[in-house]
Write a protein that holds these residues in place. Structure first.
Motif, PDB file in Angstrom:
ATOM      1  N   GLY A  22       0.851  -1.196   0.000  1.00 57.71           N
ATOM      2  CA  GLY A  22       0.000   0.000   0.000  1.00 57.71           C
ATOM      3  C   GLY A  22       0.879   1.234   0.000  1.00 57.71           C
ATOM      4  N   GLN A  23       0.648   2.115   0.970  1.00 57.79           N
ATOM      5  CA  GLN A  23       1.469   3.331   1.004  1.00 57.79           C
ATOM      6  C   GLN A  23       2.736   3.153   1.841  1.00 57.79           C
ATOM      7  OE1 GLN A  23      -0.458   6.512   3.176  1.00 57.79           O
ATOM      8  NE2 GLN A  23      -2.081   5.123   3.816  1.00 57.79           N
ATOM      9  N   TYR A  24       2.980   1.915   2.302  1.00 55.11           N
ATOM     10  CA  TYR A  24       4.158   1.660   3.141  1.00 55.11           C
ATOM     11  C   TYR A  24       5.196   0.825   2.405  1.00 55.11           C
ATOM     12  CZ  TYR A  24       1.197   3.276   6.930  1.00 55.11           C
ATOM     13  OH  TYR A  24       0.399   4.043   7.713  1.00 55.11           O
ATOM     14  N   TRP A  25       6.367   0.768   3.012  1.00 60.98           N
ATOM     15  CA  TRP A  25       7.418  -0.134   2.564  1.00 60.98           C
ATOM     16  C   TRP A  25       7.668  -1.131   3.688  1.00 60.98           C
ATOM     17  CZ3 TRP A  25       9.386  -0.226  -2.300  1.00 60.98           C
ATOM     18  CH2 TRP A  25       9.128   0.882  -3.098  1.00 60.98           C
ATOM     19  N   GLN A  26       7.536  -2.402   3.353  1.00 62.93           N
ATOM     20  CA  GLN A  26       7.679  -3.469   4.351  1.00 62.93           C
ATOM     21  C   GLN A  26       9.047  -4.124   4.204  1.00 62.93           C
ATOM     22  OE1 GLN A  26       5.411  -4.787   6.814  1.00 62.93           O
ATOM     23  NE2 GLN A  26       7.324  -5.836   7.345  1.00 62.93           N
ATOM     24  N   ILE A  27       9.784  -4.180   5.308  1.00 64.95           N
ATOM     25  CA  ILE A  27      11.096  -4.825   5.226  1.00 64.95           C
ATOM     26  C   ILE A  27      10.906  -6.325   5.001  1.00 64.95           C
ATOM     27  CG2 ILE A  27      11.470  -5.282   7.717  1.00 64.95           C
ATOM     28  CD1 ILE A  27      14.358  -3.874   6.866  1.00 64.95           C
ATOM     29  N   ARG A  28      11.770  -6.899   4.184  1.00 62.90           N
ATOM     30  CA  ARG A  28      11.605  -8.325   3.872  1.00 62.90           C
ATOM     31  C   ARG A  28      11.965  -9.178   5.082  1.00 62.90           C
ATOM     32  NH1 ARG A  28      10.487  -8.741  -1.509  1.00 62.90           N
ATOM     33  NH2 ARG A  28      11.232  -6.984  -2.760  1.00 62.90           N
ATOM     34  N   GLU A  29      11.321 -10.341   5.134  1.00 59.77           N
ATOM     35  CA  GLU A  29      11.444 -11.225   6.302  1.00 59.77           C
ATOM     36  C   GLU A  29      12.902 -11.639   6.554  1.00 59.77           C
ATOM     37  OE1 GLU A  29       9.270 -11.586   8.571  1.00 59.77           O
ATOM     38  OE2 GLU A  29      10.589 -12.942   9.690  1.00 59.77           O
ATOM     39  N   GLN A  30      13.654 -11.812   5.462  1.00 59.09           N
ATOM     40  CA  GLN A  30      15.048 -12.245   5.611  1.00 59.09           C
ATOM     41  C   GLN A  30      15.827 -11.276   6.527  1.00 59.09           C
ATOM     42  OE1 GLN A  30      17.735 -11.661   2.332  1.00 59.09           O
ATOM     43  NE2 GLN A  30      18.453 -13.790   2.478  1.00 59.09           N
ATOM     44  N   LEU A  31      15.541  -9.978   6.390  1.00 57.96           N
ATOM     45  CA  LEU A  31      16.227  -8.996   7.229  1.00 57.96           C
ATOM     46  C   LEU A  31      15.565  -8.871   8.593  1.00 57.96           C
ATOM     47  CD1 LEU A  31      17.291  -5.800   5.353  1.00 57.96           C
ATOM     48  CD2 LEU A  31      18.640  -7.750   5.996  1.00 57.96           C
TER      49      LEU A  31
END
Ligand SMILES: C[S@@+](CC[C@H](N)C(=O)[O-])C[C@H]1O[C@@H](n2cnc3c(N)ncnc32)[C@H](O)[C@@H]1O
Length: 279
Positions: A186-195
């Motif tokens: 959506g309007q956010y940036w989600q950090i990937r699970e690996q990190l």
């Protein structure tokens, strides 16, 4: 909807609030910053159905401790942060200090990092990105721990969620790293699970006990000592010496120093970056 009357608090109420915050977090709020108490606590009063700051203080005074006290302290923390904040220390860590530690720990194959006031998570995630991109062999085959702690429950929740606005990712995060390590939500940036999975988030008050903190190779204690008085800084730096390995590094904010606070640290520099090491 409840509206909160932000009528100025009495001197006694202001003193009560300043003391409450100082006793629980060591954060010192000067008398000249009383306006901060009013501006930051008005939303707390409103969200808790209280009609005025005076009512908020009256409610706080009915008990020694409780969730409302925690919310007040949380609201008085300053959570300013950004990805790769101040850049120079990150360059020195990447080019010199972490490679040195990797050499020294080749036998143990273990490195432990502690972000001791992680705010909304940009600092530990910057570290996780740097380790994964620049030291992939270490991340894949060594025991690497990144422990990130803060006093603020709200900030810990935000850190663990790893969701950032466009404005937040615009601050310090190079575009290639954004694309590589985050996905749009959506309007956010989600950090990937690996990190996200590389960082352990836990609640820790720097002026209480540090029960789960192990021996650490690098401590990030950046931009938090500035809120404390001298005896508190000395007490915290004394405890830092107990958990920091003798050849480990203490990273402080650019406006902070151990000089004239605890002279049992030596200052080391690489170009424009500074770190501290136990003497
Ligand atoms: C300005 S932020 C610094 C964030 C990050 N280290 C940086 O340099 O960008 C200060 C953080 O210290 C935390 N803090 C304040 N008092 C604390 C205490 N007594 N124990 C633990 N954390 C505290 C606040 O909640 C806030 O998230």
């Amino acid at each position: 909807m409840t509206t909160t009357d932000t009528t100025t608090l009495t001197a006694s109420d202001l003193t009560y609030l300043r003391e409450l915050v100082r006793q629980r977090s060591a954060i010192v709020i000067d008398e000249s910053k009383s306006y901060l108490l009013e501006s930051r606590l008005a939303p707390v009063a409103r969200r808790n159905g209280l009609g005025s700051l005076t009512e908020l203080v009256a409610r706080l005074r009915t008990q020694r401790s409780g969730p409302l006290h925690d919310l007040v302290v949380d609201a008085m923390t300053t959570n300013e942060t950004s990805f790769f904040r101040d850049l120079h220390p990150w360059t020195a860590l990447e080019k010199v200090w972490i490679p040195e530690l990797v050499q020294k720990r080749a036998a143990q194959r273990t490195l432990t990092f502690w972000n001791a006031a992680c705010s909304s998570g940009q600092e530990p995630y910057s570290l996780a990105m740097m380790l994964r991109d620049r030291f992939p062999h270490i991340v894949d085959s060594w025991n690497i721990r990144i422990i990130a702690t803060d006093l603020s429950a709200e900030m810990l929740g935000r850190s663990a969620a790893g969701r950032y606005t466009q404005l937040e990712v615009n601050r310090g995060l190079p575009a290639p790293l954004l694309v590589k390590h985050f996905r749009r939500d959506g309007q956010y940036w989600q950090i990937r699970e690996q990190l996200r999975g590389m960082v352990e988030f836990r609640s820790l008050n720097l002026v209480s006990t540090w029960p789960f903190v192990p021996q650490v190779d690098v401590i990030f204690l950046r931009n938090v000592l500035i809120y404390f008085d001298l005896p508190t800084k000395q007490q915290i730096l004394g405890k830092v010496r107990e958990v920091l390995r003798p050849d480990g590094l203490l990273m402080l904010g650019t406006a902070e120093t151990t000089l004239n606070v605890d002279d049992r640290f030596e200052r080391i520099t690489v170009d424009r970056a500074t770190a501290y090491r136990p003497r």
